[in-house]
Design an enzyme around this catalytic site. Structure first.
Site, PDB file in Angstrom:
ATOM      1  N   HIS A 207       0.878  -1.182   0.000  1.00 42.47           N
ATOM      2  CA  HIS A 207       0.000   0.000   0.000  1.00 42.47           C
ATOM      3  C   HIS A 207       0.911   1.227   0.000  1.00 42.47           C
ATOM      4  O   HIS A 207       1.473   1.598   1.022  1.00 42.47           O
ATOM      5  CB  HIS A 207      -0.852  -0.068   1.278  1.00 42.47           C
ATOM      6  CG  HIS A 207      -1.824   1.049   1.470  1.00 42.47           C
ATOM      7  ND1 HIS A 207      -3.187   0.881   1.356  1.00 42.47           N
ATOM      8  CD2 HIS A 207      -1.648   2.350   1.811  1.00 42.47           C
ATOM      9  CE1 HIS A 207      -3.805   2.024   1.609  1.00 42.47           C
ATOM     10  NE2 HIS A 207      -2.888   2.928   1.892  1.00 42.47           N
ATOM     11  N   HIS A 209       1.632   5.290  -0.878  1.00 39.84           N
ATOM     12  CA  HIS A 209       1.174   6.639  -1.225  1.00 39.84           C
ATOM     13  C   HIS A 209       2.279   7.246  -2.094  1.00 39.84           C
ATOM     14  O   HIS A 209       3.449   6.896  -1.966  1.00 39.84           O
ATOM     15  CB  HIS A 209       0.902   7.452   0.048  1.00 39.84           C
ATOM     16  CG  HIS A 209      -0.373   7.034   0.709  1.00 39.84           C
ATOM     17  ND1 HIS A 209      -1.502   7.813   0.738  1.00 39.84           N
ATOM     18  CD2 HIS A 209      -0.715   5.893   1.359  1.00 39.84           C
ATOM     19  CE1 HIS A 209      -2.473   7.179   1.370  1.00 39.84           C
ATOM     20  NE2 HIS A 209      -2.016   5.999   1.767  1.00 39.84           N
ATOM     21  N   CYS A 240      -4.181  10.013   4.606  1.00 37.43           N
ATOM     22  CA  CYS A 240      -4.703   9.861   5.971  1.00 37.43           C
ATOM     23  C   CYS A 240      -4.735  11.229   6.635  1.00 37.43           C
ATOM     24  O   CYS A 240      -3.694  11.888   6.749  1.00 37.43           O
ATOM     25  CB  CYS A 240      -3.807   8.901   6.748  1.00 37.43           C
ATOM     26  SG  CYS A 240      -4.254   8.764   8.482  1.00 37.43           S
TER      27      CYS A 240
END
Ligand code: HMG
Ligand code: MG
Length: 312
Positions: A207, A209, A240
């Site tokens: 995952h 970013h 986030c």
């Protein structure tokens, strides 16, 4: 080049993407977005979060979204759950899969869910066993494995320790999160190498970013190490709210375009996916960072101009 023949894209746009948007997106638009993603061939999708609406007001309509989406056979739909209350609401809203989450760094964990890592495992023991007893598979995220917005460097062995504890609790897959997009390919090789020495590649997802533009390079390293599940958000939406500096997720169309160009199958129709992202950019009210989307929209507008000129 050693690559898997097929990769599962785990789409997080409706959750990780929309949780960070300033504009309040109407429930009907969220549902349309999810439907469009599913129509593009996405088979695993995180649709929302059953977290506190005081902490993430953007997803306060989680139950309405979960009840409102069509659930075609063969599409896995999941939602984030931080505690027993979230699990109960998720199950009552028809969720058949959930995801729990914590951070590899204490400070981000505290800022994000107001708990120490030890307290988070207490909460997990109230969520994971009842979910599994109800035949609801549980995924988990370990955030900030490559760096923390508050503490800086994070011990790479923390990812191994937390992955082990989560798998011991029955979690089927652990997604290792570069929450603020600071990972580089050498670091990915190091952290993943440690995790994969103890756990099978099929139980680990990545995952990334894309804050510093390294997400695709990081994915390539992960793929060469045997990873076959990649998290991504349509258009590169997301971040986030409790991780300052975190910008968009790896854009789904960017990674799908790269995979298809290398002959790796995803089962996704890139044109339909790009159309879903274009729609998302209209309802969030700003341009999305995906490179593929920008190139595609540019090509479309050049073609439109050419047609108009020919008609004059
Ligand atoms: P808290 O304030 O410590 O707990 O929050 P609380 O129990 O005192 O709850 C506060 C209020 O929320 C109370 O309401 C609760 O009833 C309510 P009040 O009594 O004040 O009216 N509440 C809930 N409401 C609905 N559903 C619930 C729920 N739980 C409590 N489930 C808590 C603790 C964990 C709830 C809070 O910190 C929280 O919800 N945090 C979520 C933060 C979040 O979602 N962050 C983004 C996701 S993580 C991420 O993006 C990273 C990831 O993408 C991977 C990566 O990139 O690395 C996954
Ligand atoms: Mg994330």
């Amino acid at each position: 080049m050693k690559l898997p023949p097929e990769v599962t894209i785990y789409e997080v746009g409706p959750r990780d993407g929309l949780q960070n948007e300033a504009r309040n997106v109407p429930t009907a638009d969220k549902i349309r977005f999810i439907d469009a993603l599913v129509a593009s061939g996405i088979r695993a999708i995180e649709i929302t979060s059953f977290v506190s609406p005081k902490w993430i007001p953007q997803l306060a309509d989680a139950a309405e979204v979960a009840r409102g989406v069509a659930r075609p056979v063969g599409v896995r739909m999941s939602a984030l759950v931080p505690n027993r209350r979230g699990l109960d609401t998720a199950l009552a809203s028809g969720m058949k899969e959930i995801a729990v989450f914590l951070s590899a760094s204490e400070t981000h964990n505290k800022k994000n869910i107001n708990k120490t890592i030890a307290e988070t495992f207490d909460a997990f023991s109230e969520v994971i066993p009842p979910a599994l007893a109800a035949n609801v598979p549980v995924r988990a995220y370990v955030s900030t494995v490559y760096g923390c917005p508050y503490e800086g460097e994070v011990d790479p062995d923390k990812a191994v320790e937390l992955t082990t504890r989560l798998r011991d609790m029955g979690v089927y897959e652990i997604s290792l999160g570069d929450t603020i997009g600071v990972a580089n390919p050498a670091q990915v090789e190091d952290v993943l190498g440690r995790v994969l020495a103890k756990h099978p590649a099929k139980s680990v997802a990545v995952h990334f970013h894309d804050t510093q533009g390294t997400a695709l390079a990081n994915c390539l390293v992960a793929l060469q190490m045997g990873i076959t599940t990649i998290d991504a958000a349509a258009g590169g939406l997301g971040g986030c709210p409790y991780a300052p500096g975190a910008s968009g997720n790896l854009a789904t169309e960017d990674v799908v375009a790269m995979l298809h160009a290398m002959g790796v199958k995803t089962g996704i129709d890139l044109d339909k996916l790009t159309e879903a992202s274009r729609t998302a950019s209209t309802f969030v009210g700003h341009e999305l960072p995906s490179k593929y989307l920008k190139a595609h929209l540019g090509k479309q507008s050049r073609a439109r101009r050419r047609t108009e000129q020919m008609g004059q």
